[in-house]
Scaffold this active site. Structure first.
Site, PDB file in Angstrom:
ATOM      1  N   HIS A  37      63.614  39.589  62.036  1.00 48.48           N
ATOM      2  CA  HIS A  37      64.761  39.335  61.164  1.00 48.48           C
ATOM      3  C   HIS A  37      64.222  39.368  59.751  1.00 48.48           C
ATOM      4  O   HIS A  37      63.138  38.825  59.480  1.00 48.48           O
ATOM      5  CB  HIS A  37      65.395  37.971  61.436  1.00 48.48           C
ATOM      6  CG  HIS A  37      66.279  37.507  60.304  1.00 48.48           C
ATOM      7  ND1 HIS A  37      67.584  37.915  60.174  1.00 48.48           N
ATOM      8  CD2 HIS A  37      66.018  36.704  59.237  1.00 48.48           C
ATOM      9  CE1 HIS A  37      68.102  37.370  59.077  1.00 48.48           C
ATOM     10  NE2 HIS A  37      67.179  36.637  58.494  1.00 48.48           N
ATOM     11  N   CYS A 105      70.557  42.524  60.604  1.00 48.34           N
ATOM     12  CA  CYS A 105      69.993  42.052  59.338  1.00 48.34           C
ATOM     13  C   CYS A 105      69.059  43.079  58.707  1.00 48.34           C
ATOM     14  O   CYS A 105      68.988  43.192  57.475  1.00 48.34           O
ATOM     15  CB  CYS A 105      69.249  40.740  59.570  1.00 48.34           C
ATOM     16  SG  CYS A 105      68.002  40.852  60.877  1.00 48.34           S
TER      17      CYS A 105
END
Length: 325
Positions: A37, A105
């Site tokens: 992420h 993301c």
């Protein structure tokens, strides 16, 4: 015109919480460092895609502390121009359009990096989630990753598509995200649990059944991941610092307590919540000698800390509280 240079940093977090690195040599024959992420750090904020485009002070998100901070370069674009750009692309980054494989993301930070410094983030970061999650190990770890992404979605409200004032664009963005930042703050655990205590009800049995039916229909968001086979079960309990598993069937007793279990999963983000449908995963129930339902087991790194069989909601809450002391 603001000609100041601003450093642009890519904060990198591991969604697998170390498990990809630990288990990938065994399952894939090569080591994968992490399931990434990422967030973009610039202008003293960390911008990321989490159920919407969000901004917080760096390293204060639900993902914890980054395992790597990679400098991407510098930008001379002023903050208000970048935040105007974010509003322009916000329709692509909403809770509804989030996709773990194709619109996550890393796709967001890549687009931000292209705008700010003229080059994207490393390609291996963008492509890794899809490549990894299509493997056997990826499918085993997917419930944990889904839990984390569900938590970020629960914590966000999508406000970027609302009309913005023309004056002071940076200030309007700041105001818009202050509500998001407040919602991301950790919630007190003990008071939340205590408030979920079940009070004696004076409803008729018919009214109680209606209430339960309505409650079942309303619970669509949850941080409970389902375990379907023995390999997944073993991998998850061994790698979870703390987890609780609900072993259930389709009986009415199990359905009632299941609603409370799902509610607790939304409030206790430091515990992994799993369930096992023992009518479908009979081998797990037989191996653990589970013959009464619902049965709950609380694990710490694979070790049983507590086991009980009860459909009493207060017993469930009390036992979890006891393990968290």
């Amino acid at each position: 015109m603001d000609n100041q240079k601003h450093k642009v940093i890519l904060n990198m977090y591991d969604l697998s919480q170390g498990m990809a690195k630990q288990f990938s040599p065994m399952f894939l024959g090569k080591q994968i460092e992490a399931i990434w992420h990422t967030g973009i750090v610039v202008y003293g904020k960390e911008y990321y895609f989490g159920g919407g485009i969000c901004a917080q002070p760096p390293k204060s998100t639900i993902y914890g502390y980054p395992i790597e901070e990679r400098e991407l370069g510098e930008t001379d674009k002023p903050q208000h121009e970048f935040e105007s750009f974010l509003r322009d692309i916000s329709f692509n980054y909403t809770m509804e359009k989030y996709d773990l494989f194709t619109n996550n993301c890393n796709n967001f930070t890549n687009e931000c990096a292209l705008y700010l410094v003229g080059k994207g983030i490393p390609e291996n970061i963008i492509g890794l989630p899809k490549e990894f999650l299509n493997t056997q190990l990826g499918q085993m770890l997917k419930p944990i990753i889904v839990q984390i992404t569900n938590r970020q979605s629960e914590a966000q409200t999508e406000n970027f598509n609302e009309p913005q004032p023309q004056q002071q664009p940076s200030q309007s963005f700041q105001n818009m995200n202050s509500q998001q930042v407040n919602q991301m703050q950790p919630q007190p655990q003990q008071p939340v649990l205590l408030n979920l205590k079940v009070q004696p009800s004076h409803q008729s049995q018919q009214h109680q059944q209606i209430a339960i039916s309505n409650q079942q229909q309303q619970i669509t968001n949850t941080n409970v991941a389902s375990i379907e086979d023995w390999d997944m079960f073993f991998c998850l309990i061994e790698s979870s610092p703390q987890c609780i598993i609900n072993f259930y069937t389709d009986s009415e007793d199990c359905k009632t307590i299941k609603q409370q279990f799902h509610k607790l999963s939304l409030n206790l983000c430091n515990i992994n919540f799993y369930d096992v449908n023992c009518q479908k995963a009979r081998i797990i129930a037989d191996s653990l000698q589970i013959n009464e339902f619902p049965t709950f087991i609380f694990y710490e790194y694979g070790q049983v800390k507590e086991r009980w069989t009860s459909n009493n909601q207060n017993t469930l809450i009390d036992n979890i509280q006891q393990q968290l002391k």
